[in-house]
Write a protein that holds these residues in place. Sequence first.
Motif, PDB file in Angstrom:
ATOM      1  N   PHE A   1       0.922  -1.102   0.009  1.00 52.02           N
ATOM      2  CA  PHE A   1       0.003  -0.072  -0.034  1.00 52.02           C
ATOM      3  C   PHE A   1       1.049   1.489   0.016  1.00 52.02           C
ATOM      4  O   PHE A   1       1.673   1.195   0.862  1.00 52.02           O
ATOM      5  N   ARG A   2       0.763   2.075  -0.906  1.00 53.48           N
ATOM      6  CA  ARG A   2       1.342   3.311  -1.028  1.00 53.48           C
ATOM      7  C   ARG A   2       0.797   4.609  -0.769  1.00 53.48           C
ATOM      8  O   ARG A   2      -0.377   4.581  -1.291  1.00 53.48           O
ATOM      9  N   ARG A   3       1.194   5.319   0.257  1.00 55.68           N
ATOM     10  CA  ARG A   3       0.730   6.615   0.424  1.00 55.68           C
ATOM     11  C   ARG A   3       1.755   7.717   0.567  1.00 55.68           C
ATOM     12  O   ARG A   3       2.752   7.768   1.460  1.00 55.68           O
ATOM     13  N   GLN A   4       1.721   8.653  -0.541  1.00 59.18           N
ATOM     14  CA  GLN A   4       2.737   9.614  -0.424  1.00 59.18           C
ATOM     15  C   GLN A   4       4.056   8.960  -0.531  1.00 59.18           C
ATOM     16  O   GLN A   4       4.268   8.187  -1.306  1.00 59.18           O
ATOM     17  N   SER A   5       5.156   9.323   0.305  1.00 55.80           N
ATOM     18  CA  SER A   5       6.469   8.439   0.281  1.00 55.80           C
ATOM     19  C   SER A   5       6.253   7.100   1.272  1.00 55.80           C
ATOM     20  O   SER A   5       7.539   6.590   1.198  1.00 55.80           O
ATOM     21  N   GLN A   6       5.435   6.958   1.808  1.00 59.17           N
ATOM     22  CA  GLN A   6       5.371   5.901   2.941  1.00 59.17           C
ATOM     23  C   GLN A   6       4.738   4.516   1.949  1.00 59.17           C
ATOM     24  O   GLN A   6       3.955   4.686   1.017  1.00 59.17           O
ATOM     25  N   ARG A   7       5.353   3.588   2.176  1.00 60.40           N
ATOM     26  CA  ARG A   7       5.095   2.275   1.671  1.00 60.40           C
ATOM     27  C   ARG A   7       4.877   1.022   2.738  1.00 60.40           C
ATOM     28  O   ARG A   7       5.639   0.936   3.841  1.00 60.40           O
ATOM     29  N   PHE A   8       3.572   0.484   2.719  1.00 53.90           N
ATOM     30  CA  PHE A   8       3.271  -0.507   3.895  1.00 53.90           C
ATOM     31  C   PHE A   8       3.470  -1.993   3.039  1.00 53.90           C
ATOM     32  O   PHE A   8       2.640  -1.923   2.094  1.00 53.90           O
ATOM     33  N   HIS A   9       4.280  -2.853   3.504  1.00 57.74           N
ATOM     34  CA  HIS A   9       4.359  -4.286   2.873  1.00 57.74           C
ATOM     35  C   HIS A   9       3.986  -5.192   3.788  1.00 57.74           C
ATOM     36  O   HIS A   9       4.247  -5.239   5.001  1.00 57.74           O
ATOM     37  N   ILE A  10       2.953  -5.837   3.405  1.00 55.94           N
ATOM     38  CA  ILE A  10       2.082  -6.792   4.205  1.00 55.94           C
ATOM     39  C   ILE A  10       2.068  -8.052   3.607  1.00 55.94           C
ATOM     40  O   ILE A  10       1.941  -8.436   2.571  1.00 55.94           O
ATOM     41  N   ARG A  11       2.243  -9.085   4.621  1.00 50.84           N
ATOM     42  CA  ARG A  11       2.639 -10.324   4.077  1.00 50.84           C
ATOM     43  C   ARG A  11       1.386 -11.317   5.180  1.00 50.84           C
ATOM     44  O   ARG A  11       1.767 -11.834   6.303  1.00 50.84           O
ATOM     45  N   PRO A  12       0.152 -11.833   4.444  1.00 52.45           N
ATOM     46  CA  PRO A  12      -0.679 -12.295   5.289  1.00 52.45           C
ATOM     47  C   PRO A  12      -0.180 -13.865   5.585  1.00 52.45           C
ATOM     48  O   PRO A  12       0.545 -14.429   4.598  1.00 52.45           O
ATOM     49  N   PHE A  13      -0.564 -14.404   6.462  1.00 55.55           N
ATOM     50  CA  PHE A  13      -0.212 -15.823   6.733  1.00 55.55           C
ATOM     51  C   PHE A  13      -1.280 -16.531   7.462  1.00 55.55           C
ATOM     52  O   PHE A  13      -2.211 -16.063   8.095  1.00 55.55           O
ATOM     53  N   GLY A  14      -1.217 -17.999   7.583  1.00 55.99           N
ATOM     54  CA  GLY A  14      -2.024 -18.792   8.356  1.00 55.99           C
ATOM     55  C   GLY A  14      -3.274 -19.017   7.829  1.00 55.99           C
ATOM     56  O   GLY A  14      -3.820 -18.554   6.517  1.00 55.99           O
ATOM     57  N   PRO A  15      -4.267 -19.719   8.300  1.00 59.98           N
ATOM     58  CA  PRO A  15      -5.562 -19.912   7.829  1.00 59.98           C
ATOM     59  C   PRO A  15      -6.608 -18.735   7.960  1.00 59.98           C
ATOM     60  O   PRO A  15      -6.200 -18.025   8.652  1.00 59.98           O
ATOM     61  N   THR A  16      -7.611 -18.782   7.116  1.00 61.90           N
ATOM     62  CA  THR A  16      -8.506 -17.617   7.240  1.00 61.90           C
ATOM     63  C   THR A  16      -9.528 -18.074   8.344  1.00 61.90           C
ATOM     64  O   THR A  16      -9.657 -19.236   8.572  1.00 61.90           O
ATOM     65  N   PHE A  17     -10.025 -16.911   8.732  1.00 60.08           N
ATOM     66  CA  PHE A  17     -11.424 -17.219   9.716  1.00 60.08           C
ATOM     67  C   PHE A  17     -12.462 -16.148   9.507  1.00 60.08           C
ATOM     68  O   PHE A  17     -12.071 -15.192   9.186  1.00 60.08           O
TER      69      PHE A  17
ATOM     70  N   LEU B   1      -4.392 -13.521   9.955  1.00 62.78           N
ATOM     71  CA  LEU B   1      -3.166 -12.755  10.427  1.00 62.78           C
ATOM     72  C   LEU B   1      -2.291 -12.395   9.344  1.00 62.78           C
ATOM     73  O   LEU B   1      -2.234 -13.036   8.270  1.00 62.78           O
ATOM     74  N   ALA B   2      -1.377 -11.196   9.527  1.00 60.15           N
ATOM     75  CA  ALA B   2      -0.395 -10.892   8.730  1.00 60.15           C
ATOM     76  C   ALA B   2       0.779 -10.170   9.330  1.00 60.15           C
ATOM     77  O   ALA B   2       0.832  -9.894  10.454  1.00 60.15           O
ATOM     78  N   TRP B   3       1.846 -10.164   8.649  1.00 61.69           N
ATOM     79  CA  TRP B   3       2.856  -9.324   9.248  1.00 61.69           C
ATOM     80  C   TRP B   3       3.071  -7.950   8.303  1.00 61.69           C
ATOM     81  O   TRP B   3       3.107  -8.042   7.102  1.00 61.69           O
ATOM     82  N   ARG B   4       3.905  -6.779   8.906  1.00 64.60           N
ATOM     83  CA  ARG B   4       4.288  -5.817   8.347  1.00 64.60           C
ATOM     84  C   ARG B   4       5.821  -5.556   8.943  1.00 64.60           C
ATOM     85  O   ARG B   4       5.651  -5.024  10.114  1.00 64.60           O
ATOM     86  N   GLY B   5       6.702  -6.345   8.561  1.00 60.17           N
ATOM     87  CA  GLY B   5       8.044  -6.414   9.182  1.00 60.17           C
ATOM     88  C   GLY B   5       7.735  -7.283  10.494  1.00 60.17           C
ATOM     89  O   GLY B   5       7.183  -8.270  10.450  1.00 60.17           O
ATOM     90  N   PRO B   6       8.185  -6.546  11.499  1.00 63.18           N
ATOM     91  CA  PRO B   6       8.036  -7.387  12.593  1.00 63.18           C
ATOM     92  C   PRO B   6       6.599  -7.238  13.400  1.00 63.18           C
ATOM     93  O   PRO B   6       6.440  -7.826  14.339  1.00 63.18           O
ATOM     94  N   GLN B   7       5.685  -6.390  12.907  1.00 60.54           N
ATOM     95  CA  GLN B   7       4.400  -5.892  13.462  1.00 60.54           C
ATOM     96  C   GLN B   7       3.264  -6.878  12.773  1.00 60.54           C
ATOM     97  O   GLN B   7       3.226  -7.215  11.813  1.00 60.54           O
TER      98      GLN B   7
END
Length: 167
Positions: A100-116, A145-151
């Motif tokens: 997801f891009r907002r101005q100069s910010q970039r958010f890289h998200i990695r979903p994992f695991g089963p859906t609920f 669940l998802a990861w954004r780096g360690p978050q």
Amino acid sequence: MPDSAFGSPPPIPDAPWHLRGEAVAMLAAPFTLRLLVRYTQSPVGPYDEHALATLTKRGPHVFQMSVNLETSRIGGRTIWGFPKTLESLAWVSNGSRITFRRQSQRFHIRPFGPTFPLSLPFWTAQQKGDEWVRVPGHIKARARLAWRGPQLALALEAFDMEIKQPQ
């Protein structure tokens, strides 16, 4: 010629709005929720949104919200009192990864695991003109669940949402 040819926005549908799309929710700071949203269907067409909400004495409050569609900005401000601004935003899915891009910010998200399944009523307290209103809604989604780096984050892979008339 129609008014839109002269720069007038099209009419804004009144609440409730029924929306579909995908989203990511994560903490931006203590007691502050960041939402990254891609609306694939809405009463005003597809658009992307970035929002920040916090807890106040009146309840949850969206204090910053940007969208990349003018009719969404107008509707959000006039119907519910959301502080929407127009901004360049972009949601890109690449396999199971989201950027997801907002101005100069970039958010890289990695979903994992089963859906609920997720079904959640919600509301926010917004200032509409000189008064505070309660904006109720309901969301149903397939979540992971998802990861954004360690978050840790929550990815809503497909949602149906209704935002109702302010009270």
